[in-house]
Design an enzyme around this catalytic site. Sequence first.
Site, PDB file in Angstrom:
ATOM      1  N   TYR A 156       0.846  -1.188  -0.106  1.00 47.92           N
ATOM      2  CA  TYR A 156      -0.148   0.110  -0.230  1.00 47.92           C
ATOM      3  C   TYR A 156       0.749   1.281   0.042  1.00 47.92           C
ATOM      4  O   TYR A 156       0.484   2.319  -0.423  1.00 47.92           O
ATOM      5  CB  TYR A 156      -0.852  -0.046   1.189  1.00 47.92           C
ATOM      6  CG  TYR A 156      -2.138   0.654   0.913  1.00 47.92           C
ATOM      7  CD1 TYR A 156      -3.039   0.583  -0.110  1.00 47.92           C
ATOM      8  CD2 TYR A 156      -2.565   1.923   2.027  1.00 47.92           C
ATOM      9  CE1 TYR A 156      -4.286   1.348  -0.294  1.00 47.92           C
ATOM     10  CE2 TYR A 156      -3.655   2.535   1.443  1.00 47.92           C
ATOM     11  CZ  TYR A 156      -4.429   2.517   0.597  1.00 47.92           C
ATOM     12  OH  TYR A 156      -5.503   3.292   0.506  1.00 47.92           O
ATOM     13  N   LYS A 163      -2.934   8.492   2.718  1.00 54.38           N
ATOM     14  CA  LYS A 163      -4.322   8.510   3.475  1.00 54.38           C
ATOM     15  C   LYS A 163      -3.960   8.935   4.929  1.00 54.38           C
ATOM     16  O   LYS A 163      -5.044   9.257   5.614  1.00 54.38           O
ATOM     17  CB  LYS A 163      -4.712   6.990   3.567  1.00 54.38           C
ATOM     18  CG  LYS A 163      -5.253   6.271   2.257  1.00 54.38           C
ATOM     19  CD  LYS A 163      -6.491   6.996   1.773  1.00 54.38           C
ATOM     20  CE  LYS A 163      -6.955   6.359   0.451  1.00 54.38           C
ATOM     21  NZ  LYS A 163      -7.860   7.184  -0.101  1.00 54.38           N
TER      22      LYS A 163
END
Length: 256
Positions: A156, A163
């Site tokens: 990720y 994020k």
Amino acid sequence: MGELMQGKTALVMGVANRWSLAYAIARSLAREGARLILTYQSERQRAATEELATAFAGGEAAACDVSRDDDLDRFFAGLRERGVALDAVVHSIAFANREDLEHPFYETSRAGFLLAQDVSAYSLVAVARRAAELMPRGGSILTLTYLGATRVVPNYNVMGVAKAALEASVRYLAAELGARGIRVNALSAGPVKTASARAIKDFSKILDEVAQRAPLRRVTDPGEVGDAALFLASDLGRGVTGDILFVDSGCHVMGF
Ligand code: NAP
């Protein structure tokens, strides 16, 4: 049809296709009577998004590239000129270079890092500032995040860091816009197979692991994300702001 969003207008940004989380959210909002304005990034998406929008009563679609201030200004000025008042805004947008999701995180280039931050985190601030001017009755701003913001999720990488910035932005925006009756929250969705998710290496392995280990023993259904968004976008969520609501079959409570 329910009435939770009757008489309300919702702007839903980031509908690429029927598999987009934004589309699931649009469906839940429309089911409760919301008038929808969907946005897409580029002309290439126009016909497909218009087709999706017209399936909703009174729905419409427009282009808006959130990485360009001039495009954001043009789009929001257009809404203002038409006297549109917004009650809910859904920001369901993220982007990172595929190579930055395939190589080790420490190899992330400056340009790749900034691009992910710009499109996936800063754009919420840019949208919120402009949208707030069109929310005289107050309302709800909602974004989409993922567990990789606070935990290390393999592959990720740069998106997890973006994020993290997005979630911090939610808290600062909530603190500042609360006085105007505008709530700002994020939904942290479990992994769902969408066009963006396909860019993450070994994504199907993550899905398999979730199905085995999540408290609910299944992956997230996009409709669950849509209905949680409905809660936050409607008056049902009127006491909630600055929060990250997990809709991930309970995955986030698990250790190793
Ligand atoms: P998606 O269908 O691919 O949606 C992503 C959207 O972002 C697309 O509509 C894309 O438009 C748009 N976008 C990218 N750059 C943009 C720009 N500069 N201006 C305007 N729009 C832009 O994938 P999704 O999974 O539903 O993603 C929606 C949100 O959910 C993202 O924030 C994602 O990180 C988050 N999320 C997804 C999952 C998951 O497992 N799927 C889990 C948790 C959170 P184009 O297609 O035209 O580029």
